[in-house]
Scaffold this active site. Structure first.
Site: not given
Length: 920
Positions: A369, A12, A103
């Site tokens: 996680h 990203e 996301e």
């Protein structure tokens, strides 16, 4: 010769790309998508022409076609898409390395949909950016998780429908350009409800007694003749004594407390009973996104957005694990690293005998996680990383490191002690005093923190202070008996950390979105900060009242929380996206859905929505330009008064409203200008008090058909003269003569040797002279009317001085930044007040007042500014480019056809862009 094909890794952010590229080497190309490359359309210009004609295109969701979203490539990402497609030509495989959450999964899917690669695609996931983790992720790829993608798409469609259906209701019934949002509306409601509690609060008073002993501790009066003395716990949230406490407590007033103090004078305390009890304190689990925001808020004074921005940098540079998580679990590697660090630094006895395993309440498996922790299999101490980190990065890493290491350490052990004392008053009343204390007998995990209490740094009244050894029946001399009055305090307003905590408790929203939600409600004008407190505006009251009355279900806390659980079910494959959206939009089990709720606007009374009654005759109204008071008394003209922007709703009492209504309305008729015959009035405006002429109404001219002629354009109409009041004037005392003097400005003094007219004027920064393009500052406002041509020429005869003077003293000293040990102060600058530590400057925001500013709020503003500069670089100083001078004898620039054509093309393009901007 065939090209050597490489693997294309897409992440990203550029920072992430640089870090990962360094670990992977020559066989990989690592490129950033810079966030989402496509999304639902944000404006009409983003919608493709072939879709624009369809009724649903503006909303961006085709409800009739299974709620299919319309995705468009962001205009500023088209170049990035082209770049990625070009890089794809030299790649043998694509590794999508976006974040491991909904996301990130959605970003990866959008990349596949837009790029349409013909080469293999794999999903690469990791929880930390270390060489070991990145190389392991390359070897252990997976396919895209379409359940996560469905859950994220459902959330996006849900939020779009919610906002696009409810926001227009607010535009029509409250104010234009405001918005509703699934979580932002609920967050605003929480803040408004807290303010309602403060408005309903009635302060109560009580007194108590303390005995300061010769042994160094202070005991508090517990009871008199068997009746318990009132304390904070006996008062409710409304400020009144709790009903169950009324019969059982002794509520002392000042007179009684003073008399009791006098009657105990020189009376010793006798030890009645002693009680010791061991107490064990366990360490808290490692950070989740929410608890990190709360801890950074309470310890560092930061807002959620600043915390997340700094955490993002720590993650992208490989210092911590992924910072958007609901999990409190640690991997085996992390547990070993934490235990090793604790053993090395504090000793084996300070480490818990077995690995501590934490289990969270989150049902959301897709975000499970690890907790936020230092990266790697060996935790570097904050001291080791200090040279590499900025001040704010160091502060946050320090919190994360301590919390993680402490989570695997032994329990802290304390011994609590409670001692009760007897004392008899002069008039034979039996009183009991109590002293509490505790001492840390084994620090355990507290050794990892810097704030362990000691006898030296504890305050006398603290319960964490060791009490001296005493025996039952022992007499203890009292140095002084004193009494003290107390007032109940209204419920504390939410701060960012406490609002985050409340939202998480209610199960509303996701911790990763809290920062943007809190920022949004401030940007919309629903909330502003006073110090660290979140204060609602009257606009928030109107919006919340409308939603509570007409869209009750949509701002219900349980309903909003249940939506999060439903999204979790979609993420885990237990529920279907389309079925859930259909139930939400159309309703289910006889309950109306969003579509039906948003249709019947006729039942919403805009006047009632925007009105709050203070009394039978005074009401608070929310209008297009803000909140104001209106007084309606029969047979009298209604009276209006603006409500100051910095006045919190709980401070607007009936008494305050009467005071505001009694003050000058902001408009006074001063008289008529004898030269123009125009009326002159003094007004209170948005930018301060001013005077203006009032033009008489023009007669209405009729055409041949008896219809009013078209009025001339507003731009062509003459404008009345206006002038701001001088600093020595005010609306109450200004006279017509004063006003006419102000309207006479600018005043022409004469001309200089070059033939330029010299005028004296009053500007934004005070009085000044102007001759052509040369202006000179005057020293006082009196010179506006007293200075003559000779004095002006003398000023111009001297070299021009830059606008510099003696540095202004600070407006307020907030204290010392514990991180840098620099003094934090507030100063007044050209563009308003700002906070500074002599290194970084941060402008005060809307709602920040000098009186309410605290050190914590100052540190938050400075941290935000430093975080912004770390991402965008320091704001460059503006430099004025001087036009190139043509020296005598030099040839003037030659205008060719080509240069003329280029200039014309630029002018045409600029004109076209201006036209488009106006239409938009």
């Amino acid at each position: 010769m065939a090209k050597d094909l490489k693997k294309l890794v897409i992440v990203e952010s550029p920072a992430k790309a640089r870090k990962i590229g360094g670990y992977l080497g020559d066989g990989f190309i690592v490129e950033a998508s810079v966030g989402h490359i496509r999304d639902l359309p944000q404006r009409a210009a983003d919608i493709p022409k072939e879709v624009k004609k369809l009724a649903w295109s503006k909303e961006g969701v085709d409800i009739e076609n299974d709620f299919a979203p319309l995705y468009v490539i962001n205009p500023d990402k088209k170049a990035k898409v082209a770049e990625l497609k070009e890089l794809m030509k030299d790649a043998e495989e694509i590794l999508l390395a976006t974040d491991e959450d909904r996301e990130g999964e959605a970003i990866a899917w959008h990349l596949v949909e837009v790029l349409q690669p013909k080469i293999p695609i794999k999903r690469m996931v990791f929880n930390e950016i270390t060489e070991e983790a990145i190389k392991a992720a390359v070897e252990n790829t997976r396919d895209l998780d379409y359940n996560l993608i469905d859950a994220q798409e459902t959330r996006r469609v849900l939020d779009r429908l919610y906002g696009y259906r409810l926001s227009p209701v607010l535009w029509k019934k409250v104010m234009p350009r405001i918005s509703a949002g699934r979580v932002q509306s609920v967050a605003t409601r929480l803040i408004v409800e807290k303010e309602r509690e403060r408005m309903a609060f009635i302060s109560s008073s009580w007194w108590d007694l303390n005995a300061k002993t010769e042994l160094g501790f202070t005991a508090r009066l517990l009871s008199v003749d068997g009746k318990k003395v009132a304390s904070t716990a006996d008062f409710g949230a409304d400020g009144a004594v709790k009903e169950k406490s009324l019969k059982d407590i002794l509520l002392l007033d000042e007179k009684q407390a003073t008399a009791l103090t006098e009657s105990l004078k020189n009376t010793p305390l006798t030890v009645k009973s002693m009680e010791e009890s061991p107490r064990t304190e366990r360490p808290k689990p490692p950070f989740t996104t929410s608890t990190m925001q709360q801890d950074a808020g309470s310890r560092l004074g930061w807002g959620a957005q600043i915390t997340m921005r700094i955490a993002q940098r720590l993650y992208e540079n490989g210092y911590i694990t992924y910072m958007r998580t609901d999990s409190i679990n640690l991997s085996d590697q992390a547990i070993k690293a934490a235990r090793a660090a604790a053993t090395s630094l504090y000793g084996k006895d300070h480490v818990y005998e077995t690995a501590r395993l934490y289990q969270g309440k989150s049902k959301n498996a897709q975000e499970a996680h690890e907790a936020i922790r230092p990266a790697g299999d060996v935790f570097k101490t904050p001291g080791e990383l200090a040279p590499e980190l900025s001040r704010d990065e160091f502060a946050l890493y320090d919190l994360i490191w301590k919390r993680t290491v402490a989570s695997q350490m032994a329990d802290a052990k304390k011994m609590q002690m409670r001692v009760d004392f007897d004392a008899q008053t002069a008039d034979k009343k039996e009183t009991i005093f109590r002293a509490n204390g505790s001492v840390i007998t084994f620090p355990g995990f507290l050794a990892a923190y810097d704030d362990i209490a000691t006898d030296e740094n504890k305050d006398e009244e603290s319960e964490d202070r060791r009490l001296p050894a005493m025996t039952v029946g022992q007499s203890v001399k009292v140095d002084e008996y004193s009494c003290e009055g107390h007032d109940t305090k209204p419920p504390a307003r939410y701060t960012e950390p406490t609002l985050v905590k409340k939202l998480e408790e209610l199960g509303i929203g996701r911790p990763s979105t809290f920062a943007s939600i809190i920022q949004t409600i401030q940007d919309r004008g629903y909330v502003y900060k006073r110090g660290r407190a979140l204060v609602p505006t009257f606009l928030a009251f109107s919006v919340t009242g409308l939603l509570e009355t007409h869209f009750t279900k949509l701002v219900d806390y349980d309903f909003t929380a249940s939506m999060e659980e439903d999204l979790d079910k979609i993420a885990s494959g237990e529920a279907g996206r389309v079925d859930w959206l259909r139930d939400f939009y159309y309703g289910v089990d006889g309950q109306p859905g969003l579509n039906e709720l948003a249709l019947d606007l006729g039942v919403i009374d805009a006047r009632a929505t925007n009105t709050m009654n203070l009394s039978d005759t005074i009401e608070i109204r929310v209008g297009r330009y803000g909140a104001y008071l209106q007084e309606n008394i029969p047979d009298q003209d209604r009276k209006l008064a603006n409500i100051p922007e910095n006045l919190a709703p709980d401070e607007l009492t009936l008494e305050k409203a009467i005071e505001l209504l009694a003050a000058p309305s902001g408009e006074r008729e001063l008289g008529v200008d004898p030269k123009t015959n125009f009326e002159v009035v003094a007004k209170s405006g948005r930018f301060g008090p001013y005077i203006t002429e009032i033009f008489p109404e023009e007669p209405v001219e009729l055409n041949d058909k008896g219809e009013p002629k078209k009025k001339r354009k507003k731009a062509d109409a003459p404008k009345p003269k206006t002038a701001s009041l001088l600093s020595t004037m005010n609306l109450d005392t200004i006279t017509l003569d004063d006003a006419l003097k102000l309207l006479s400005l600018p005043r022409v003094l004469g001309t200089n040797s070059a033939g330029d007219e010299i005028t004296v004027q009053n500007g934004r920064y005070g009085p000044y002279l102007k001759a052509g393009a040369d202006s000179r500052t005057l020293t006082s406002e009196d010179q506006l009317f007293s200075i003559n041509l000779d004095e002006a020429l003398e000023i111009y005869s001297k070299p021009k001085e830059r606008r510099r003077g003696v540095a202004k003293p600070p407006l307020k000293e907030l204290g010392v930044d514990p991180g840098s040990e620099k003094q934090v102060i507030i100063k007044d600058g050209r563009f308003g007040m700002y906070v500074t530590d002599s290194e970084t400057n941060a402008t005060l925001r809307r709602g920040d007042t000098l009186e309410a500013m605290t050190l914590e709020r100052g540190l938050e503003l400075l941290a935000g500014r430093r975080a912004w500069e770390a991402e965008n670089g320091p704001t460059p100083k503006k430099s004025r480019k001087k036009a190139a001078k043509v020296k005598p004898g030099d040839a003037a620039p030659t205008l060719t056809k080509n240069t003329v054509k280029k200039a014309a093309t630029k002018k045409k393009a600029a004109k076209k862009a201006t036209g488009k901007a106006k239409k938009a």
